[in-house]
Write an enzyme that holds these catalytic residues in place. Structure first.
Site, PDB file in Angstrom:
ATOM      1  N   ILE A  42      10.877 -17.492  14.468  1.00 29.08           N
ATOM      2  CA  ILE A  42       9.846 -17.940  13.533  1.00 29.08           C
ATOM      3  C   ILE A  42       9.101 -16.719  13.001  1.00 29.08           C
ATOM      4  O   ILE A  42       8.796 -15.787  13.745  1.00 29.08           O
ATOM      5  CB  ILE A  42       8.868 -18.910  14.242  1.00 29.08           C
ATOM      6  CG1 ILE A  42       9.636 -20.084  14.876  1.00 29.08           C
ATOM      7  CG2 ILE A  42       7.789 -19.392  13.296  1.00 29.08           C
ATOM      8  CD1 ILE A  42      10.410 -20.945  13.905  1.00 29.08           C
ATOM      9  N   HIS A  43       8.807 -16.751  11.709  1.00 27.80           N
ATOM     10  CA  HIS A  43       8.144 -15.591  11.094  1.00 27.80           C
ATOM     11  C   HIS A  43       7.079 -16.035  10.109  1.00 27.80           C
ATOM     12  O   HIS A  43       7.063 -17.174   9.642  1.00 27.80           O
ATOM     13  CB  HIS A  43       9.184 -14.707  10.382  1.00 27.80           C
ATOM     14  CG  HIS A  43       9.924 -15.410   9.307  1.00 27.80           C
ATOM     15  ND1 HIS A  43       9.521 -15.399   8.000  1.00 27.80           N
ATOM     16  CD2 HIS A  43      11.044 -16.185   9.344  1.00 27.80           C
ATOM     17  CE1 HIS A  43      10.369 -16.106   7.269  1.00 27.80           C
ATOM     18  NE2 HIS A  43      11.301 -16.601   8.063  1.00 27.80           N
ATOM     19  N   CYS A  44       6.167 -15.091   9.811  1.00 23.50           N
ATOM     20  CA  CYS A  44       5.178 -15.326   8.759  1.00 23.50           C
ATOM     21  C   CYS A  44       5.912 -15.080   7.447  1.00 23.50           C
ATOM     22  O   CYS A  44       6.418 -13.996   7.200  1.00 23.50           O
ATOM     23  CB  CYS A  44       3.979 -14.406   8.920  1.00 23.50           C
ATOM     24  SG  CYS A  44       4.362 -12.663   9.097  1.00 23.50           S
ATOM     25  N   GLY A  82      11.916 -19.947   4.222  1.00 23.03           N
ATOM     26  CA  GLY A  82      11.968 -18.816   5.142  1.00 23.03           C
ATOM     27  C   GLY A  82      13.143 -18.966   6.097  1.00 23.03           C
ATOM     28  O   GLY A  82      13.193 -18.353   7.143  1.00 23.03           O
TER      29      GLY A  82
END
Length: 120
Positions: A42-44, A82
């Site tokens: 998971i990423h920003c 994303g």
């Protein structure tokens, strides 16, 4: 080189590292559904500023990988969700529409704070 996309890994789903054994790394932006989050890094979410094409480079931490193939919906998935599936197999034709193939060694481990970047 121009940065096309850059983001930072903020969480790692419980089963996400298992995909590395299959030469895959799956990402999704923060806010992913729980059943998907378990399998993802998971990423920003960053902004996509250009085309994701073969010949681009992926930088994952300190390691660079040439992009060898880009599936037909991979760029759209990255921009909107994303979400991207990276395959570390160097194939020159995308196996699935949402897959990006790169050449190089599979990362042994990734930690939160690791920067993922595509450059052209």
């Amino acid at each position: 080189m121009t940065v096309i996309y850059q983001t930072t890994i903020t969480r790692i789903g419980q089963s996400a590292p298992d995909a590395l054994c299959d030469q895959m790394l799956i990402t999704f932006r923060e806010g992913a559904p729980a059943d998907i989050e378990e399998f993802c890094f998971i990423h920003c979410h960053g902004e996509l500023n250009g085309e994701l094409l073969p010949g681009s480079q992926l930088t994952l931490g300190e390691t660079r990988y040439p992009v060898t193939a880009v599936g037909s919906v991979a760029e759209q998935n990255l921009r909107e969700l994303g979400h991207i599936t990276l395959r570390f197999d160097g194939q020159t034709e995308a196996e699935y529409p949402g897959t990006v193939h790169v050449a190089g060694p599979v990362p042994q481990a990734l930690a939160t704070g690791c920067v993922l970047k595509f450059v052209a």
